[in-house]
Write a protein that holds these residues in place. Structure first.
Motif, mmCIF file in Angstrom:
data_model
loop_
_atom_site.group_PDB
_atom_site.id
_atom_site.type_symbol
_atom_site.label_atom_id
_atom_site.label_comp_id
_atom_site.label_asym_id
_atom_site.label_seq_id
_atom_site.Cartn_x
_atom_site.Cartn_y
_atom_site.Cartn_z
ATOM 1 N N UNK A 58 0.829 -1.225 -0.077
ATOM 2 C CA UNK A 58 0.052 0.059 -0.068
ATOM 3 C C UNK A 58 0.875 1.327 -0.035
ATOM 4 N N UNK A 59 0.628 2.200 -0.503
ATOM 5 C CA UNK A 59 1.096 3.498 -0.842
ATOM 6 C C UNK A 59 0.214 4.632 -0.427
ATOM 7 N N UNK A 60 0.643 5.623 0.683
ATOM 8 C CA UNK A 60 -0.039 6.711 0.737
ATOM 9 C C UNK A 60 0.602 7.698 0.513
ATOM 10 N N UNK A 100 1.674 8.806 -10.793
ATOM 11 C CA UNK A 100 2.821 9.167 -10.039
ATOM 12 C C UNK A 100 2.568 9.942 -8.754
ATOM 13 N N UNK A 103 5.136 9.114 -2.109
ATOM 14 C CA UNK A 103 4.999 8.131 -1.268
ATOM 15 C C UNK A 103 5.468 9.202 -0.087
ATOM 16 N N UNK A 149 5.195 7.730 3.112
ATOM 17 C CA UNK A 149 5.332 6.815 4.134
ATOM 18 C C UNK A 149 6.404 7.215 5.206
ATOM 19 N N UNK A 150 7.745 7.351 4.434
ATOM 20 C CA UNK A 150 9.027 7.664 5.154
ATOM 21 C C UNK A 150 9.315 9.126 4.349
ATOM 22 N N UNK A 154 9.093 9.824 -1.341
ATOM 23 C CA UNK A 154 9.502 9.144 -2.654
ATOM 24 C C UNK A 154 8.682 9.391 -3.976
ATOM 25 N N UNK A 155 9.222 9.904 -4.942
ATOM 26 C CA UNK A 155 8.314 10.151 -6.247
ATOM 27 C C UNK A 155 8.232 8.520 -6.921
ATOM 28 N N UNK A 156 7.183 8.048 -6.869
ATOM 29 C CA UNK A 156 7.188 6.719 -7.473
ATOM 30 C C UNK A 156 6.126 6.747 -8.493
ATOM 31 N N UNK A 157 6.624 6.073 -9.631
ATOM 32 C CA UNK A 157 5.782 5.840 -10.682
ATOM 33 C C UNK A 157 5.369 4.362 -10.846
#
Lengths: 575, 326
Positions: B248-250, B262, B265, B267-268, B272-275
């Protein structure tokens, strides 16, 4: 035309296959192990896959050695060129070490341009161009030394201080995280990351700026920060007392600009920590200045310090301990010792027990050393010659190092450590400077001088790694700025700054072969095999901070042309 | 420089050229017009439009002026990683003895060179100091001495980072904008504001830019830091992705196209820019709550909240504890 259409078709089909079944291989060249993802576990056993060069140093031990032995001292003279790849932009040269995994070469060039190539043919599979802000000031240059591959991803640090993961099959970005604002910290990433277990471990520049260094670990699949180890302990942490009660610890350097090694048996990451800043004016930071100029051993899962050894307490010479920590098990007097052998910028190689962190030996790899008189049997520096405010001091070797960052290599067959050396000095002037966050914080100037006994000169040598006994030496006019590579065929490869890719007999130092690639060598040659044929690949393309400084010493070097290409060689195919 | 005769000289012996931001320079025949525009510009926004107060050519050749430039050059420019002792080349190019022109040097030292390691020095040095550097760089290589050590400057940290709570007045509990700035940009703290917010062009623009929050009351700012709150601007809405892998990504959505989405994220932190390929996504949910961490009340002290709010208010007078509570 037909060729190019075919390759386009192939690329399209590659993307399609990747989307549907996430498998990269569609030709026999990449047939090996296609079903087995490159994981942390597989990397632990990298030595069992000599066909690959899967990490920056070839394997976790940082040997820069391959057991491949098709190309040997007795046939290396027959090498022929197989293909070359031009990256298309020469500014910054080519500093990287390519990686090869299962028939695919991954390469990073200046400005964070990444390529995947068919390692047999040089055919380009994909290109990724990093988009960076056009107004970016790149504090430590556009150079890049390498990348990491694993879990179907390609990882690299950027000149604006991000860490990026690409899909290894398509070259598309998967995650991107800003490590620290480049405008604030004056730091960026040009060293190669490496993968340990499920994490990607990354260092950074900033050691000559007012900055506090660290090593970061990111979850390889998600990019989430897993841990960070600060190289300068903060208030309340052990070691903080080695800094004065000012705020200088926040600006004290300790960068982590190269790449570490890893001992799976201990689950420890070893990293060489850079110089304290201001580099030459150590009066602003009385104390030992931990953990600058240390080898640190940190737990790979938590980032917690296990042990440290400080090679140069309270550095005043800009002698980072940032170079490669080479891990070797050596049997002496019937006892096998787990050692860490560490060439240092200062002209010495330190030998440590990598289980306890205890000092074993320190031996000089250059003849001209004046910054210290000697190092005693316990590792203490005897007779420090520190530059002082108001006085010019002749310091040998100079800030450029008894050697530059380009890496040594170690052959378990010959038992020798191969390393290059430069005989040179500098008049150092200390200039007190104010620390401003993220701005240069060097605190002195240097004026390059020849050594007292003659001209500036360089050499390539083979040593007993523990005692430092020299087995052979080859003189050079200019410093060797290419990393070294030694193979199971007892061939030592490196390149010179004028463009010659060179092969030597690893046992004797006799030059066996040479090929002029047209531009000097600043990256890392590697060897790999595909379908049973051994290849040797070498990046060619002069450029780096060291290279920019060369004309001040060698005026003709201003005309040494740059470039950015990979050349690949093999023995002629048997028809 | 041939224009010297027509240059106007100010009290410092500097010639004042009037230059528009676009680079048009008025001289000679346009002098009167230039003067008029200059006055207008001075009235509106003087520092931005008057680019340089160029010294006379003679001034650039004055040995004292050059010597002062040499002193400035040694620590900032002359180190081995940069232009080398006396500017004859180090990790960066040789400067002296190359016939570089004054205007080019002034501009380059002031603004830096994007795409290279050459920094901008206009925030660090005055125009006069930059002209001294120009004079030194243009001077004859042999006429200046080897860089001499200068012992007068103490190697202490810059004032901007010496932020401390003690600067607050003793009679009441107040915040310090400097300390607030240090907290806002503290890269060692994973919860530090700059990981998600920008302010006056610095920091990261994942969440709302905070350059304009100064109009809000100290109490509103304080509460918006410590209490979870709803997001009015849909750009910053929370998005939750459930992936086929079960992960899961928040975070905050940045953009999407036909194939991928995109997401920052969070979470931490740093985020983090996640694609994420859409084919990998099982479920997308969004909510107008904020992804901002909800534990600031247990991270910062009251004094630190005062510091942060004082910094965000960017007002002359520090915010007091009373301001936060009312």
């Amino acid at each position: 035309m037909i060729d190019s259409r075919q390759s386009q078709l192939k690329r399209v089909s590659l993307v399609a296959i990747a989307l549907v079944v996430t498998l990269a291989a569609c030709d026999q060249a990449r047939a090996q192990d296609v079903n087995s993802e490159l994981t942390g576990e597989r990397l632990v056993n990298a030595r069992k896959e000599p066909q690959n060069w899967a990490t920056y140093f070839g394997a976790y031990d940082a040997w820069r050695y391959s057991s491949l032995d098709q190309i040997r001292a007795d046939n290396v003279k027959n090498l022929v060129s197989v293909w070359a790849f031009q990256t298309g932009k020469v500014e910054g040269g080519l500093n990287a070490t390519p990686l090869v995994v299962d028939g695919i070469m991954y390469l990073i060039a200046s400005e964070n341009r990444v390529f995947a190539l068919n390692a047999e043919t040089g055919e380009r599979l994909w290109t990724y161009n990093y988009k960076f802000p056009r107004d970016l000031i790149t504090p430590y240059g556009k150079f890049n030394r390498g990348l990491a591959v694993g879990y179907g991803l390609v990882f690299f640090g950027t000149m604006d201080n991000h860490v990026v993961a690409l899909n290894a099959s398509t070259g598309k970005e998967v995650w991107n995280v800003e490590v620290e604002d480049v405008k604030k910290c004056g730091c960026n990433i040009n060293g190669a990351p490496f993968i340990v277990k499920d994490k990607v471990i990354v260092g950074g520049t900033g050691g000559d700026s007012a900055h506090r260094g660290y090593i970061s670990a990111f979850n390889a699949k998600t990019g989430r920060l897993a841990w960070r180890f600060y190289t300068i302990p903060g208030p309340g942490e052990p070691g903080h007392e080695t800094w004065p009660e000012t705020e200088i610890w926040k600006y004290g350097g300790g960068s982590t600009w190269l790449t570490g090694s890893y001992d799976p048996a201990q689950n420890l990451i070893f990293w060489g920590i850079g110089n304290p800043s201001s580099d030459f004016n150590n009066s602003v930071r009385p104390g030992l200045n931990l953990y600058t100029d240390c080898i640190v051993a940190i737990d790979a899962d938590t980032g917690k310090l296990k042990w440290y050894y400080q090679e140069i307490p309270h550095d005043a010479w800009d002698f980072d301990s940032a170079y490669e920590p080479v891990l070797m098990d050596i049997t002496r007097n019937g006892k096998t010792e787990k050692l860490l052998v560490h060439p240092n910028k200062s002209g010495f190689v330190w030998v440590l027990d990598r289980v306890t962190g205890k000092f074993v030996n320190a031996w000089p790899y250059v003849d001209t050393i004046t910054w210290v008189k000697s190092i005693d049997k316990d590792g203490a520096l005897i007779g420090r010659n520190e530059p002082e405010v108001g006085k010019q001091s002749l310091i040998c070797p100079n800030w450029g190092g008894g050697r530059s960052w380009n890496h040594s290599s170690y052959s378990p067959r010959t038992g020798l450590l191969y390393n290059d050396g430069i005989e040179w000095c500098a008049n150092v002037t200390v200039i007190p400077q104010e620390a401003r966050e993220g701005r240069p914080f060097v605190g002195g100037n240097v004026d390059i001088k020849p050594p007292p006994d003659g001209n500036i000169r360089a050499h390539l040598d083979a040593f007993d790694p523990v005692t430092g006994q020299k087995k052979w030496s080859v003189p050079f006019k200019y410093p060797i700025l290419s990393s070294l590579l030694v193979t199971g065929g007892d061939v030592l490869f490196t390149g010179d700054v004028e463009g010659h890719f060179l092969a030597f007999d690893a046992k004797t130092g006799k030059q066996l072969w040479s090929f002029n690639t047209g531009s000097g060598h600043r990256g890392g040659p590697i060897t790999y095999s595909v379908r049973g044929r051994q290849y040797v690949a070498v990046p060619s393309g002069l450029g780096s901070i060291f290279v920019s400084g060369m004309p001040a010493t060698w005026p003709e070097a201003a005309n040494f042309q740059t470039g950015s290409a990979v050349f690949v060689f093999a023995l002629p195919e048997r028809k | 420089m041939s224009e010297d005769s027509e240059a106007r000289v100010n009290t410092y012996g500097f010639r004042r050229d009037v230059q528009l931001a676009g680079g048009c320079r008025f001289r000679s025949g346009a002098l009167v017009l230039a003067g008029v525009i200059g006055v207008v510009l001075l009235t509106i926004d003087p520092p931005r439009h008057i680019v340089s107060a160029a010294p006379q050519a003679d001034k650039l050749k004055e040995s004292k002026f050059i010597a002062e430039g040499e002193k400035l050059f040694a620590p900032s420019c002359g180190n081995a990683y940069c232009h080398g002792t006396s500017g004859v080349g180090g990790g960066a190019p040789r400067l002296r003895g190359k016939g570089l022109e004054a205007a080019y040097l002034f501009k380059t030292i002031s603004n830096g060179i994007p795409g290279t390691a050459m920094l901008s020095f206009k925030s660090e040095l005055s125009e006069e100091q930059i002209w001294k550097l120009v004079a030194f760089v243009m001077s004859d290589v042999k006429s200046t001495s080897d860089a001499k050590p200068e012992a007068s400057v103490a190697g202490k940290p810059s004032p901007s980072t010496k932020a401390s709570a003690e600067t607050a007045a003793s009679s009441s509990i107040t915040g310090s904008a400097q300390a607030g700035k240090a907290l806002f940009f503290d890269s060692t703290q994973s919860r530090s504001c700059h990981h998600c917010h920008s302010l006056q062009g610095e920091g990261t623009s994942i969440g709302p830019d905070l350059s304009k929050v100064e109009s809000r009351s100290p109490r509103v700012l304080f509460l918006s830091i410590i209490l979870p709150h709803d997001i009015k601007d849909p750009r910053y809405a929370t998005v939750r992705l459930t992936l086929r892998s079960g992960d899961r990504i928040v975070g905050i959505k940045k953009e999407e196209d036909a194939e991928s989405i995109r997401v920052y994220d969070t979470t931490e932190l740093p985020a983090v820019l996640r694609t994420i390929q859409k084919t990998d996504v099982v479920k997308v949910e969004s909510a107008n709550e904020s992804v901002m961490p909800k534990d600031y009340a247990s991270i910062y002290t009251m004094k630190q909240f005062l510091d942060l709010v004082t910094f965000l208010k960017s007002s002359e007078s520090p915010v007091t504890l009373k301001d936060l509570l009312e």
